[in-house]
Enzyme design. Structure first.
Site, short mmCIF file in Angstrom:
data_model
loop_
_atom_site.label_atom_id
_atom_site.label_comp_id
_atom_site.label_asym_id
_atom_site.label_seq_id
_atom_site.Cartn_x
_atom_site.Cartn_y
_atom_site.Cartn_z
N LYS A 180 13.56 -8.40 3.26
CA LYS A 180 15.03 -7.98 3.91
C LYS A 180 15.93 -8.98 3.65
CE LYS A 180 14.39 -4.95 7.22
NZ LYS A 180 14.61 -3.61 6.54
N ARG A 233 15.80 -6.90 13.16
CA ARG A 233 14.90 -6.42 12.04
C ARG A 233 13.70 -7.18 11.52
NH1 ARG A 233 17.02 -1.51 9.79
NH2 ARG A 233 19.10 -0.90 10.53
N GLY A 244 7.87 0.70 7.61
CA GLY A 244 7.42 1.19 9.12
C GLY A 244 6.44 0.41 9.91
N MET A 254 6.34 -2.51 11.16
CA MET A 254 6.94 -3.49 12.15
C MET A 254 8.22 -2.93 12.59
SD MET A 254 5.82 -7.27 10.34
CE MET A 254 6.70 -6.71 8.81
N ARG A 268 15.42 -3.20 -1.52
CA ARG A 268 14.22 -3.80 -2.03
C ARG A 268 13.59 -3.06 -2.96
NH1 ARG A 268 11.19 -1.63 3.51
NH2 ARG A 268 11.65 0.58 3.19
N HIS A 316 -24.73 2.61 -2.58
CA HIS A 316 -25.26 3.29 -3.81
C HIS A 316 -24.31 4.37 -3.94
CE1 HIS A 316 -27.71 6.58 -5.46
NE2 HIS A 316 -28.12 5.60 -6.19
N ARG A 370 -27.57 2.45 -17.92
CA ARG A 370 -28.73 2.14 -17.17
C ARG A 370 -29.81 3.45 -17.46
NH1 ARG A 370 -23.93 1.86 -12.88
NH2 ARG A 370 -23.43 3.56 -14.50
N ARG A 389 -29.68 -1.39 -20.87
CA ARG A 389 -30.42 -1.83 -20.04
C ARG A 389 -31.79 -1.40 -19.88
NH1 ARG A 389 -28.55 -2.75 -13.97
NH2 ARG A 389 -29.37 -0.65 -13.76
N GLU A 442 -28.27 -12.41 -13.75
CA GLU A 442 -28.00 -11.84 -12.40
C GLU A 442 -28.60 -12.54 -11.22
OE1 GLU A 442 -29.17 -7.62 -12.29
OE2 GLU A 442 -30.51 -8.04 -14.14
N SER A 449 -24.70 -10.66 -20.41
CA SER A 449 -24.03 -9.61 -19.69
C SER A 449 -24.19 -10.00 -18.20
CB SER A 449 -24.51 -8.29 -19.95
OG SER A 449 -23.44 -7.17 -19.21
N GLY A 454 -24.37 -9.62 -14.59
CA GLY A 454 -24.50 -8.38 -13.82
C GLY A 454 -24.02 -8.91 -12.32
N THR A 455 -22.67 -8.83 -11.99
CA THR A 455 -22.25 -9.54 -10.84
C THR A 455 -22.69 -8.79 -9.36
OG1 THR A 455 -20.15 -8.50 -11.24
CG2 THR A 455 -20.37 -10.61 -12.10
N ASN A 456 -23.11 -7.48 -9.62
CA ASN A 456 -23.39 -7.00 -8.32
C ASN A 456 -24.66 -7.83 -7.65
OD1 ASN A 456 -21.69 -4.67 -8.76
ND2 ASN A 456 -23.21 -3.38 -9.41
N ASP A 457 -25.66 -7.89 -8.43
CA ASP A 457 -26.77 -8.68 -8.16
C ASP A 457 -26.49 -10.29 -7.96
OD1 ASP A 457 -28.42 -6.64 -7.43
OD2 ASP A 457 -29.91 -6.66 -9.09
N CYS A 516 -20.94 -6.54 -16.73
CA CYS A 516 -21.11 -4.99 -16.30
C CYS A 516 -21.25 -4.93 -14.81
CB CYS A 516 -22.21 -4.73 -17.12
SG CYS A 516 -23.79 -5.67 -16.51
N TYR A 539 -15.78 -9.34 -23.35
CA TYR A 539 -15.20 -7.94 -22.78
C TYR A 539 -15.70 -7.91 -21.45
CZ TYR A 539 -20.43 -6.95 -23.04
OH TYR A 539 -21.91 -6.90 -22.77
#
Length: 957
Positions: A28, A98, A107, A109, A352, A472, A578, A635, A762, A781, A783-786, A851, A871
């Site tokens: 602002k 303001r 809205g 603040m 804005r 899950h 999977r 996999r 992983e 590949s 496996g970034t979850n694990d 993945c 990828y």
């Protein structure tokens, strides 16, 4: 060292700041300074910086040294500019106070208007303007706003008093029927006088002192109120939802008041330079005659459409139209404007970047390219992930807000956006059976497990009492584009009775409920849903995206349907199929896998697996057909076997009867399979080491399906992925067995078929030994979850109990975002960089992808681009989001390279519309030695990626 400047003035065509100073002056404030500089009619004022807000909270809510003196100095300058003095009993200067954060938080603040009015100055204002009613109306507004905002009195207390005056005095005086509304403008001077006395009484009763008559005390209180609103619950929640991190605080703007409530030639309005709903290039907004700014937002009276202002005041309307054009051209984006007309004179109070619907976001971006206002690259940067989500997911029809309010039941965690309505069922089997009969159902569970996937697929949406955004239920639902709400702790579920309760409200099996996955709201009944159609602008912009990005985008898909859907959404292959999800597709399949698990000898296991072979072969044939000509990474089985067996007595007895063994044997086998920590247990490639026949069956199904489809003219590119490896020797054993099985089938078929064998990285040890593992694996590949779970030592299902505290800025603030939603680039990212560099040091053409769930998170996708992956793979409905993020990464990288000192040690790129022609990331050989680098410096060691100018072909497979 020069003293830090806390306050910046603007007015009379001169401004100390400008539009580039959003981080310091807030959106602002930067807008007010910039509009002043370009010659628009802006009231004079000054801005207290965001840095002051930061210091305010760090010092225990005290003003930093020197601020008071600086504010007084700039106040005197404002008084000189306006020719009026704050609180002058003859002709007072009034100001608004303001908020204004660097990022728009509409809205969230506080604002206080008409500051400077006192018992004495209100009479001076009345005399000077010749309009006592106007002066009293301004005073009652100020007392109410200051009392509620600065002092914490419930606004309702003031509203009750106002309603009482209107009901007892105004209605009777004017003879207004009981069924008709009394407007604020109907209240006369005498009634306002009485109302002000009532307001001051309310103030004294709550605060124990009289309403302040010292304008300086009022100003200090208002500034404190704006600062305090930065950490108000609603503001903190908004920043959390919008993932706004690293912002110091809000600025405070003290601005000369201009009055829209001076009669019929005055008014106030809010407008957009384009339609924020459709994106159409039309002037869009509302105007309220004889009103102040909050009246439009509060909806206390019905405004007129902006176009009608042309009839009431053509001169002002023409001026406003000219300003609209000037600001759009200046800012090169759709603007959200606030303005006031005081007795025929126009003042601009805010500009804005305007918030817009997803459909409008695409249309505005594409139209502005066609109009020559912005480049295609800028258009790509303006689209957000939420814009794409909004294009594809169904929504609740919100045209009747009162009905929504009445139907509201409870709120959980918004895991997957969109909306779904259906009949409540409490188990997966019922969900499948009801859906098979044509019923639309919502699966309600305390939590879900792999056994529930059939019912989850059959349901319109999923509602769980526990879990977080990466539980899950959330992960599976997201992959299918299923609306999902999790962590709804107020649900009291009774499976035996077939009910769930929220307080006194009971919902029975078969009752309709509606889920809003965008807000986490659950509603009673069957609400109307609407499905937005992707606009033409979406197709146009995404074609630009695909021409610029260098990172390929695959999908996580387990069925032919998922594969087809993902391809329609732009997927360029499958990065994760999977196989275990296929086991739950029918009773026959789950029985076969359970029979194999219960068997205690090799021949019995092979016999059970033989029953699964034709099912898996058929599934892979469908997937290969859907992905004709595109790579498919499959996999092998990953979860521990205990997840596939029943854990209740009824289920175990049914299994014993079905496979012809004793109940005691089933119980014994289930107990043997129990693991204290299954995440770290007997799963992934460890199962294939112990039970190689499982690997044999799955590889047979994959290669047989590939040969069958090749014979039918389908181009098949199978990639067999062995999960959870920790050592190159372990991988070599399984890779050798895989090739023995596969090569024998190919030789027997008499066809030529190329395939790849790789692994999922992983486990941290696999990343550390990536150079050794890459001597065996043809692709990685991540496996970034694990990998996230094991690196951080956090379970994604259990971390929801405390992880929010680690993200909450009011508490620990350890992470900027949930590391299971957005990749931990400092920690997990370090392992990924190391894994890629070490892997390519021995296999330069190593194909690398990701993945995990992070493949659909924009920030994570951009990281994958920077570290040189080939990828990313995301769930089908997030494929367009990943495509967008991959293109944005190229644009941002190119822009960064053009800035001096911003290339992180990389050679500067040639100046072009986007970037120089791409060089392939395959075949690139980074340094063979991995240095111990810090998280911040590791980025400079990452392999370089370059984009292409828009219009060139994307040949990177």
């Amino acid at each position: 060292m020069p003293k830090k400047k806390f306050v910046y003035s603007f007015g009379a065509g001169v401004a100390e700041g400008d539009g580039t100073m959003k981080e310091l002056l807030g959106g602002k404030g930067a807008g007010l300074h910039e509009m002043t500089k370009i010659g628009l009619p802006v009231p004079a004022g000054f801005t207290i910086t965001t840095e002051v807000c930061d210091l305010f909270f760090k010092s225990g809510k005290k003003w930093p040294e020197g601020l008071e003196k600086e504010v007084q100095k700039h106040l005197k300058q404002l008084e000189k500019t306006t020719g009026k003095t704050l609180g002058d009993p003859r002709d007072p200067l009034l100001v608004s106070v303001r908020s204004g954060a660097p990022v728009s938080m509409p809205g969230m603040m506080e604002t206080i208007l008409n500051l400077g009015l006192t018992d004495a100055s209100v009479e001076g204002l009345a005399a000077k303007t010749g309009n006592r009613r106007f002066a009293l109306d301004a005073y009652r507004r100020f007392i109410m706003m200051y009392g509620s905002t600065a002092m914490g009195i419930e606004r309702e207390e003031f509203d009750k008093a106002f309603d009482e005056i209107k009901a007892k005095r105004t209605r009777a005086r004017l003879g207004i029927p009981a069924d008709q509304k009394v407007n604020d403008t109907d209240v006369n001077e005498e009634e306002l006088d009485e109302l002000i006395k009532m307001f001051k009484k309310i103030y004294r009763e709550h605060i124990k002192v009289d309403f302040p008559q010292d304008p300086w005390e009022q100003l200090k209180g208002a500034i404190d109120a704006v600062f305090n609103s930065w950490m108000a619950d609603k503001a903190v929640t908004y920043r959390k939802v919008e993932k706004l991190v690293g912002i110091k605080g809000t600025a405070v703007n003290v601005v000369q008041m201009v009055f829209g409530n001076k009669g019929e030639t005055s008014g106030t309005g809010v407008c957009f330079t384009r339609d924020p709903n459709s994106g159409e290039n039309v002037f869009y907004g509302d105007y309220l005659v004889n009103a102040q700014g909050e009246d439009v937002v509060a909806g206390i009276r019905t405004p007129i459409r902006l176009a009608e202002l042309d009839k009431r005041d053509p001169k002002v309307y023409k001026q406003l139209v000219d300003i609209r054009r000037k600001l759009e051209k200046h800012y090169r984006d759709m603007q959200d404007l606030e303005f006031t007309v005081e007795e025929g004179k126009l003042y601009m109070l805010q500009c804005r970047t305007g918030k817009r619907s997803p459909i409008a976001a695409f249309r505005i971006a594409v139209d502005m390219v066609k109009e020559g206002l912005i480049s295609k690259e800028e258009a790509i940067l303006r689209i957000k992930a939420s814009d794409i989500e909004g294009i594809f997911y169904p929504m609740i029809d919100k045209s009747k807000p009162e009905e929504l309010k009445k139907a509201f039941l409870v709120q959980g965690i918004d895991a997957v956006p969109g909306a779904a309505t259906g009949k409540v069922v409490f188990n997966a089997k019922d969900a499948e059976e009801w859906a098979a009969k044509g019923e639309k159902v919502i699966l309600v569970r305390k939590e879900t497990s792999p056994e529930d996937v059939g019912g989850m697929h059959a349901a319109q949406g999923i509602l769980t009492a526990t879990g977080g955004k990466t539980s899950h239920a959330a992960v599976v639902a997201r992959g299918w584009g299923k609306t999902c709400i999790v962590g709804c702790e107020k649900l009291d579920i009774d499976y035996e009775k077939g009910i769930f309760a929220v307080g006194e409200t009971v919902i029975k099996e078969g009752d309709y409920i509606t889920l809003d996955g965008g807000t986490g709201n659950v509603y009673k009944g069957q609400l109307k849903l609407v499905k937005p159609e992707p606009p033409k602008a979406y197709t146009t912009l995404m074609s630009w995206v695909d021409k610029i990005r260098t990172l390929k985008v695959r999908t996580n898909a387990d069925t032919p349907y998922d594969a087809e859907k993902a391809r329609q959404l732009g997927a360029e292959g499958i990065g994760l199929c999977r196989t275990e999800h296929m086991f739950f597709d029918s009773e026959e399949r789950i029985l076969a896998i359970r029979e194999m698990i219960i068997a205690d000898d090799l021949e019995s296991r092979k016999k059970a697996l033989a029953k699964l072979l034709p099912f898996q072969t058929k599934d892979f044939e469908g997937i290969f057909k859907a992905m004709d000509g595109l790579p498919v990474t499959i996999r092998l089985i990953d979860p521990p076997l205990h997840e596939f067996v029943p854990h209740d007595e009824e289920g175990q007895r049914a299994l014993a009867k079905a496979v012809g063994v004793s109940f005691e044997k089933v119980v014994q086998r289930v107990e043997q399979l129990h693991e204290a920590n299954p995440m770290l247990g007997h799963r992934g490639c460890r199962l294939a080491i112990t039970y190689p026949e499982i690997l044999d069956m799955q590889v047979t199904a994959i290669i047989t399906a590939a040969c069958n489809m090749t014979k039918k003219g389908i181009k098949v590119l199978p990639e067999i992925m062995i999960p959870l490896v920790i050592d190159d020797k372990e991988l070599k054993i399984l890779e050798t067995r895989t090739r023995e099985v596969a090569d024998a089938i190919i030789a027997k078929s008499g066809i030529k078929l190329s395939y790849m064998v790789g692994t999922m990285i992983e486990v941290p040890r696999a990343a550390l030994l990536a150079d050794r593992i890459a001597t065996v694996a043809e692709f990685f590949s991540f496996g970034t979850n694990d990998l996230t779970q094991m690196t951080l030592g956090l379970s994604r299902d259990d971390a929801g109990k405390f992880l929010p505290d680690y993200v909450d800025e009011k508490k620990a603030g350890v992470f900027k975002a949930d590391p299971f939603q957005s990749l931990d680039q400092d920690g997990v990212g370090m392992l990924i960089r190391m894994g890629i560099e070490k892997g390519r040091s021995v296999r330069p053409k190593l194909k690398v992808g990701i993945c995990g769930e992070h493949g659909g998170d924009p920030a994570s996708v951009k990281f994958c681009h920077r570290v040189g992956m080939n990828y990313v793979s995301s769930s089908p409905f997030r494929v367009p989001i990943s495509r967008l993020a991959a293109a944005q990464a190229v644009v941002e990288e190119t822009a960064s390279a053009k800035k001096p000192g911003k290339n992180r040690g990389r050679p500067a790129k040639k100046a072009s519309a986007v970037a120089p022609k791409k060089t392939s990331t395959r075949g690139r050989k980074p340094a063979s030695a991995v240095r111990a680098v810090s998280a911040s410096s590791a980025a400079s060691a990452a392999p370089k990626r370059r984009g292409r100018p828009l219009g060139s072909k994307n040949k990177n497979k």
